[in-house]
Motif scaffolding. Structure first.
Motif, mmCIF file in Angstrom:
data_model
loop_
_atom_site.group_PDB
_atom_site.id
_atom_site.type_symbol
_atom_site.label_atom_id
_atom_site.label_comp_id
_atom_site.label_asym_id
_atom_site.label_seq_id
_atom_site.Cartn_x
_atom_site.Cartn_y
_atom_site.Cartn_z
ATOM 1 N N SER A 189 -8.808 -2.672 14.765
ATOM 2 C CA SER A 189 -9.248 -2.840 13.379
ATOM 3 C C SER A 189 -8.061 -3.264 12.527
ATOM 4 O O SER A 189 -6.981 -2.671 12.612
ATOM 5 C CB SER A 189 -9.819 -1.530 12.849
ATOM 6 N N LEU A 190 -8.277 -4.268 11.697
ATOM 7 C CA LEU A 190 -7.234 -4.684 10.748
ATOM 8 C C LEU A 190 -6.745 -3.503 9.924
ATOM 9 O O LEU A 190 -5.576 -3.435 9.566
ATOM 10 C CB LEU A 190 -7.816 -5.736 9.792
ATOM 11 N N CYS A 191 -7.660 -2.562 9.623
ATOM 12 C CA CYS A 191 -7.287 -1.408 8.795
ATOM 13 C C CYS A 191 -6.091 -0.683 9.401
ATOM 14 O O CYS A 191 -5.080 -0.465 8.740
ATOM 15 C CB CYS A 191 -8.473 -0.450 8.663
ATOM 16 N N SER A 192 -6.193 -0.320 10.674
ATOM 17 C CA SER A 192 -5.114 0.430 11.320
ATOM 18 C C SER A 192 -3.853 -0.397 11.480
ATOM 19 O O SER A 192 -2.760 0.033 11.128
ATOM 20 C CB SER A 192 -5.557 0.919 12.701
ATOM 21 N N VAL A 193 -4.000 -1.619 12.038
ATOM 22 C CA VAL A 193 -2.787 -2.361 12.402
ATOM 23 C C VAL A 193 -2.021 -2.859 11.188
ATOM 24 O O VAL A 193 -0.789 -2.912 11.199
ATOM 25 C CB VAL A 193 -3.070 -3.516 13.406
ATOM 26 N N VAL A 194 -2.727 -3.173 10.110
ATOM 27 C CA VAL A 194 -2.016 -3.671 8.926
ATOM 28 C C VAL A 194 -1.437 -2.509 8.115
ATOM 29 O O VAL A 194 -0.350 -2.612 7.553
ATOM 30 C CB VAL A 194 -2.916 -4.599 8.071
ATOM 31 N N CYS A 195 -2.137 -1.374 8.085
ATOM 32 C CA CYS A 195 -1.660 -0.245 7.271
ATOM 33 C C CYS A 195 -0.583 0.573 7.970
ATOM 34 O O CYS A 195 0.302 1.124 7.309
ATOM 35 C CB CYS A 195 -2.817 0.692 6.902
ATOM 36 N N LYS A 196 -0.646 0.701 9.299
ATOM 37 C CA LYS A 196 0.229 1.659 10.002
ATOM 38 C C LYS A 196 1.088 1.056 11.113
ATOM 39 O O LYS A 196 1.931 1.736 11.674
ATOM 40 C CB LYS A 196 -0.620 2.798 10.603
ATOM 41 N N TRP A 197 0.856 -0.220 11.466
ATOM 42 C CA TRP A 197 1.562 -0.828 12.602
ATOM 43 C C TRP A 197 2.376 -2.059 12.216
ATOM 44 O O TRP A 197 2.883 -2.755 13.081
ATOM 45 C CB TRP A 197 0.571 -1.224 13.699
ATOM 46 N N ASN A 198 2.450 -2.384 10.928
ATOM 47 C CA ASN A 198 3.219 -3.540 10.441
ATOM 48 C C ASN A 198 2.733 -4.870 11.029
ATOM 49 O O ASN A 198 3.519 -5.783 11.282
ATOM 50 C CB ASN A 198 4.725 -3.364 10.714
ATOM 51 N N TYR A 199 1.427 -4.955 11.230
ATOM 52 C CA TYR A 199 0.810 -6.228 11.637
ATOM 53 C C TYR A 199 0.863 -7.181 10.446
ATOM 54 O O TYR A 199 0.677 -6.767 9.296
ATOM 55 C CB TYR A 199 -0.637 -5.959 12.053
ATOM 56 N N ASP A 200 1.107 -8.456 10.708
ATOM 57 C CA ASP A 200 1.224 -9.446 9.632
ATOM 58 C C ASP A 200 -0.148 -10.067 9.368
ATOM 59 O O ASP A 200 -0.530 -11.057 9.995
ATOM 60 C CB ASP A 200 2.248 -10.507 10.059
ATOM 61 N N ALA A 201 -0.901 -9.477 8.450
ATOM 62 C CA ALA A 201 -2.276 -9.946 8.186
ATOM 63 C C ALA A 201 -2.279 -11.322 7.534
ATOM 64 O O ALA A 201 -3.197 -12.116 7.751
ATOM 65 C CB ALA A 201 -3.008 -8.941 7.295
ATOM 66 N N ALA A 202 -1.246 -11.623 6.744
ATOM 67 C CA ALA A 202 -1.200 -12.917 6.046
ATOM 68 C C ALA A 202 -1.169 -14.068 7.058
ATOM 69 O O ALA A 202 -1.773 -15.119 6.831
ATOM 70 C CB ALA A 202 0.009 -12.979 5.123
ATOM 71 N N ASN A 203 -0.485 -13.852 8.187
ATOM 72 C CA ASN A 203 -0.411 -14.888 9.224
ATOM 73 C C ASN A 203 -1.341 -14.601 10.398
ATOM 74 O O ASN A 203 -1.374 -15.365 11.364
ATOM 75 C CB ASN A 203 1.032 -15.023 9.733
ATOM 76 N N GLY A 204 -2.071 -13.487 10.324
ATOM 77 C CA GLY A 204 -3.033 -13.152 11.380
ATOM 78 C C GLY A 204 -2.393 -12.964 12.736
ATOM 79 O O GLY A 204 -2.942 -13.368 13.759
ATOM 80 N N SER A 205 -1.202 -12.332 12.762
ATOM 81 C CA SER A 205 -0.524 -12.155 14.055
ATOM 82 C C SER A 205 0.484 -11.011 13.996
ATOM 83 O O SER A 205 0.907 -10.586 12.916
ATOM 84 C CB SER A 205 0.214 -13.449 14.433
ATOM 85 N N TRP A 206 0.878 -10.517 15.171
ATOM 86 C CA TRP A 206 2.011 -9.603 15.264
ATOM 87 C C TRP A 206 3.283 -10.411 15.018
ATOM 88 O O TRP A 206 3.340 -11.602 15.325
ATOM 89 C CB TRP A 206 2.063 -8.958 16.654
ATOM 90 N N ASN A 207 4.307 -9.752 14.490
ATOM 91 C CA ASN A 207 5.550 -10.447 14.161
ATOM 92 C C ASN A 207 6.595 -10.156 15.243
ATOM 93 O O ASN A 207 7.143 -9.053 15.311
ATOM 94 C CB ASN A 207 6.036 -9.995 12.781
ATOM 95 N N LYS A 208 6.851 -11.154 16.073
ATOM 96 C CA LYS A 208 7.761 -11.007 17.212
ATOM 97 C C LYS A 208 9.167 -10.616 16.747
ATOM 98 O O LYS A 208 9.812 -9.732 17.326
ATOM 99 C CB LYS A 208 7.805 -12.327 17.980
ATOM 100 N N GLU A 209 9.612 -11.277 15.693
ATOM 101 C CA GLU A 209 10.975 -11.039 15.170
ATOM 102 C C GLU A 209 11.138 -9.589 14.709
ATOM 103 O O GLU A 209 12.134 -8.933 15.003
ATOM 104 C CB GLU A 209 11.236 -12.014 14.010
ATOM 105 N N PHE A 210 10.123 -9.078 14.008
ATOM 106 C CA PHE A 210 10.184 -7.702 13.513
ATOM 107 C C PHE A 210 10.260 -6.704 14.675
ATOM 108 O O PHE A 210 11.070 -5.783 14.683
ATOM 109 C CB PHE A 210 8.954 -7.402 12.640
ATOM 110 N N LEU A 211 9.414 -6.910 15.684
ATOM 111 C CA LEU A 211 9.391 -5.988 16.830
ATOM 112 C C LEU A 211 10.688 -6.078 17.633
ATOM 113 O O LEU A 211 11.209 -5.073 18.118
ATOM 114 C CB LEU A 211 8.183 -6.278 17.715
#
Length: 548
Positions: A180-202
Motif C-alpha cells: 500500500s502506498l500508505c505504508s511505504v510512503v509514510c514509513k519506508w521513504n518510498y518516493d511517491a512523486a517518482n513512483g519508485s524506491w530510491n536506490k541512492e537513498f537506500l
C-alpha cells in the motif's frame, strides 16, 4: 440487522486485534477483540509475532461474521500499526530477537532500538527527507532494517520479504505481494512523486542489498489504498477466517490513517450542500494524537510529515502532524497529583475522576466570579511537551514548562492544573494548524475527533475555542474499524472510489461550536504559549554559556 451487503474491517492495534462487521452505510453491526502478545526483553525493545497476530485476527473475524450468510460479505479491509514484519524463505518467520526466538519476527512501531541508525541516516540530509518534515523518525522502518543488518546478520541475510504489518496481512490473506502506498510512503521513504524506491537513498543508508531484483524484498508492486489485491482470499485464508474463497481484499492502511479515512466522510447533521474533505483535520486522539489532513495541492511544512501523495485517498496529499503524548500526558498530570489517591478511593476508575473534574471547573469559575471556565488559567500557562515535540518543532529534546504555581492544594489545584494542560494540548494543535498555513495550506473549516480523548467534552470544547473552529464528533465511535471496512467496500466495487466509500460510510456527528466570548482571551494565552517555547530555548542557551 440489515440484509447486506456487509464488509469486514480488521484493525491491529498495539495490544489487540479487532474486527467489525459493517453495513454499507457505516454502521458497526458486530465487533470483537482479541489481545496479541508483545515481548519487551529490554528497555526500548518491543517484539511481536506475525503468526500470533494472524491467529488472533482469524478468531475475531469468525466471531463477527458468525450470524450472517458469508456470501453477503463482499469485501475485507485491513489496517494495522506500522510495525516491521520479517519473513524468510517460504514466508517463514525470521527472528528480530537477540536471543533468537523465531516466532518473534516483528519489531513493533514503538520500538526505539535504532536510535544510532536514525541519527546516521538523518546526517546525510537526503532530499527524500523533505517528505518527513526534514528527518526520519526512529519509529520508521529504514533505521530498523539497518539495525537488523548490523546486529542480526543471519536474519538480514535470509530475508525473503520485509513488510509493514498492514501489507503483511493482505499478503497473508491473498498470497499476493502488493504494498500500500500508505505504508511505504509514510514509513519506508518510498518516493511517491517518482513512483519508485530510491536506490541512492537506500545505498546511502547502507542497505544496498534491498535494491536487488527490482526491490523485490521491499515490494515491487505498490498500489494506492482501496484497490483489489490478487484474486481475493485464498482457500487457506478463507478457511481460517470463515469467509468465502475469493472474497475481495483491499490494499491496506496504517491504523491511524484508517481512522482518518472513516472520519473524513463524517458530516454534521446540520450541514447542507458541498462537504469538502480538504477543509477537515482529523484528530485521532488517544495516548498520543495524530493530526491528519489532506489537500489537492502538496504542502511542504517544516516539522510536519508529508506531503504523502495518495496515502489515504487517491488524488490527495496527506500532511500528518502529531503530539507524542496527549491522553498519556493528562493521565500523568492526574496520577502525579497528591489528590489522586483520595479521588481514586472515592470515585474508582480514572474516567470518573475526569468527569468529576469537568463538573468541578464551572463551580470554581462561578465561585471566583468568572463567566467562562477557560479564564481560570489566566495566570497558569503550560508548554506540554514533557516527552519532546513531534510537530511542528520536531525536537524530541524539548520538555514541559508550567508557570503560575501557587500554594493551593487538594482537588481545586488539580482541576486548574488539568484545565491548563488540556488547553495546552489545544494550543499545540493550533500551533500545528498555523504552521501549515505558514506553508500555504488551504484553510481548515472543521476539526474531527475520534479515540479516547474524543469522549472528554472539555478536551473537544477547548480545541473548538482555541482553534476557533467547529469540532465534529462522529456518532459512530469506532471510526478506525469503519475506515478499514470502507477499504473493502471500495475495492469490491460497491462504491466507485475510496472517497465515495468514506462519504457514504462516515455517517453523521455531533457539532461543537467555538465559544466566541473567549476568543480574545485565548489569543492572548496563545501568545504566552509561543513565548514559553522561546523562553525554554533561551534558558538552554544561558545554561550552555551562550551569551548572545
Amino acid at each position: 440487522m440489515s440484509s447486506g451487503p456487509f464488509f469486514v474491517g480488521v484493525d491491529v492495534g498495539t495490544g489487540s486485534a479487532r474486527a467489525a462487521l459493517v453495513a454499507s452505510d457505516g454502521r458497526v453491526l458486530e465487533q470483537a477483540v482479541q489481545t496479541i502478545q508483545t515481548w519487551n526483553p529490554e528497555p526500548g525493545y518491543y517484539n511481536q509475532s506475525s503468526d500470533n497476530i494472524w491467529q488472533s485476527i482469524c478468531q475475531v473475524v469468525k466471531k463477527v461474521i458468525g450470524g450472517v450468510d458469508k456470501s453477503k460479505v463482499k469485501g475485507i479491509g485491513f489496517d494495522a500499526t506500522c510495525s516491521l514484519v520479517v519473513l524468510g524463505p517460504q514466508g517463514s518467520p525470521l527472528t528480530v530477537s537477540k536471543s533468537g526466538e523465531a516466532e518473534q519476527n516483528i519489531i513493533l512501531w514503538m520500538d526505539h532500538r535504532a536510535e544510532q541508525e536514525t541519527q546516521e541516516i538523518n546526517a546525510f540530509k537526503h532530499s527524500l527527507l523533505k517528505y518527513v518534515g526534514g528527518q526520519v523518525s526512529l519509529e520508521m522502518e529504514v533505521p530498523k532494517l539497518l539495525w537488523l543488518k548490523r546486529n542480526l546478520a543471519k536474519t538480514f541475510g535470509n530475508i525473503w520479504r520485509v513488510f509493514d504489518l498492514p501489507d503483511f496481512l493482505t499478503w497473508r490473506a491473498t498470497g499476493v505481494d502488493t504494498r500500500s502506498l500508505c505504508s511505504v510512503v509514510c514509513k519506508w521513504n518510498y518516493d511517491a512523486a517518482n513512483g519508485s524506491w530510491n536506490k541512492e537513498f537506500l545505498k546511502q543508508a547502507d542497505l544496498e542489498e534491498l535494491t536487488q531484483d527490482n526491490f523485490e524484498k521491499l515490494g515491487s508492486d505498490v498500489q494506492p489504498p482501496g484497490r483489489t489485491v490478487g484474486k481475493g482470499l485464498t482457500a487457506k485464508a478463507a478457511g481460517e477466517l470463515g469467509l468465502s474463497v475469493g472474497t475481495v481484499v483491499s490494499t491496506s492502511l496504517i491504523d491511524a490513517h484508517a481512522g482518518a479515512l472513516g472520519m473524513f466522510g463524517c458530516r454534521s447533521k446540520e450541514s447542507k450542500g458541498a462537504d469538502d474533505v480538504q477543509g477537515k483535520m482529523a484528530l485521532i486522539a488517544g495516548t498520543s494524537t495524530c493530526h491528519m489532513s489532506i489537500t489537492r495541492k502538496s504542502c511542504f511544512a517544516q516539522g510536519v510529515w508529508g506531503p504523502y501523495q495518495d496515502a489515504i485517498i487517491p488524488g490527495y496529499f496527506l500532511n500528518e502532524g502529531g503530539q507524542s503524548i496527549a491522553g498519556h500526558l493528562l493521565d500523568h498530570v492526574l496520577k502525579s497529583h497528591e489528590s489522586y489517591a483520595v479521588l481514586k478511593a472515592q470515585l474508582g476508575e480514572d474516567k470518573f475522576i475526569y468527569q468529576h473534574l469537568n463538573k468541578l471547573l464551572p463551580e470554581l469559575a462561578a465561585a471566583r466570579g468568572l463567566s467562562q471556565v477557560g479564564c481560570l488559567t489566566q495566570d497558569v500557562h503550560v508548554w506540554p511537551d514533557l516527552h519532546g515535540n513531534r510537530s511542528p518543532i520536531a525536537d524530541p529534546t524539548l520538555r514541559g514548562v508550567i508557570t503560575g504555581l501557587d500554594m493551593t492544594r487538594g482537588t481545586e489545584s488539580l482541576a486548574i492544573k488539568y484545565l491548563a494542560f488540556v488547553q495546552a494540548l489545544a494550543y499545540g494543535t493550533r500551533h500545528i494548524i498555523e504552521n501549515l498555513y505558514q506553508y500555504g495550506r488551504a484553510p481548515i473549516q472543521t476539526l474531527l475527533f475520534c479515540g479516547g480523548l474524543a469522549k472528554n467534552p472539555l478536551y473537544v470544547q477547548c480545541h473548538a475555542d482555541i482553534c476557533n473552529l467547529p469540532a465534529l464528533i462522529p456518532d459512530e465511535q469506532e471510526m478506525v474499524l469503519v475506515g478499514a471496512a470502507a477499504l473493502g467496500a471500495a475495492a469490491s466495487g460497491h462504491f466507485d472510489s475510496l472517497e465515495s466509500a468514506s462519504k457514504a460510510m462516515g455517517g453523521t456527528g455531533q457539532l461543537v461550536k467555538p465559544n466566541t466570548e473567549t476568543l480574545e482571551f485565548h489569543n492572548r494565552k496563545y501568545k504566552v504559549f509561543l513565548q514559553l517555547l522561546e523562553n525554554q530555548r533561551q534558558y538552554r542557551r544561558i545554561m550552555q554559556g551562550d551569551t548572545k
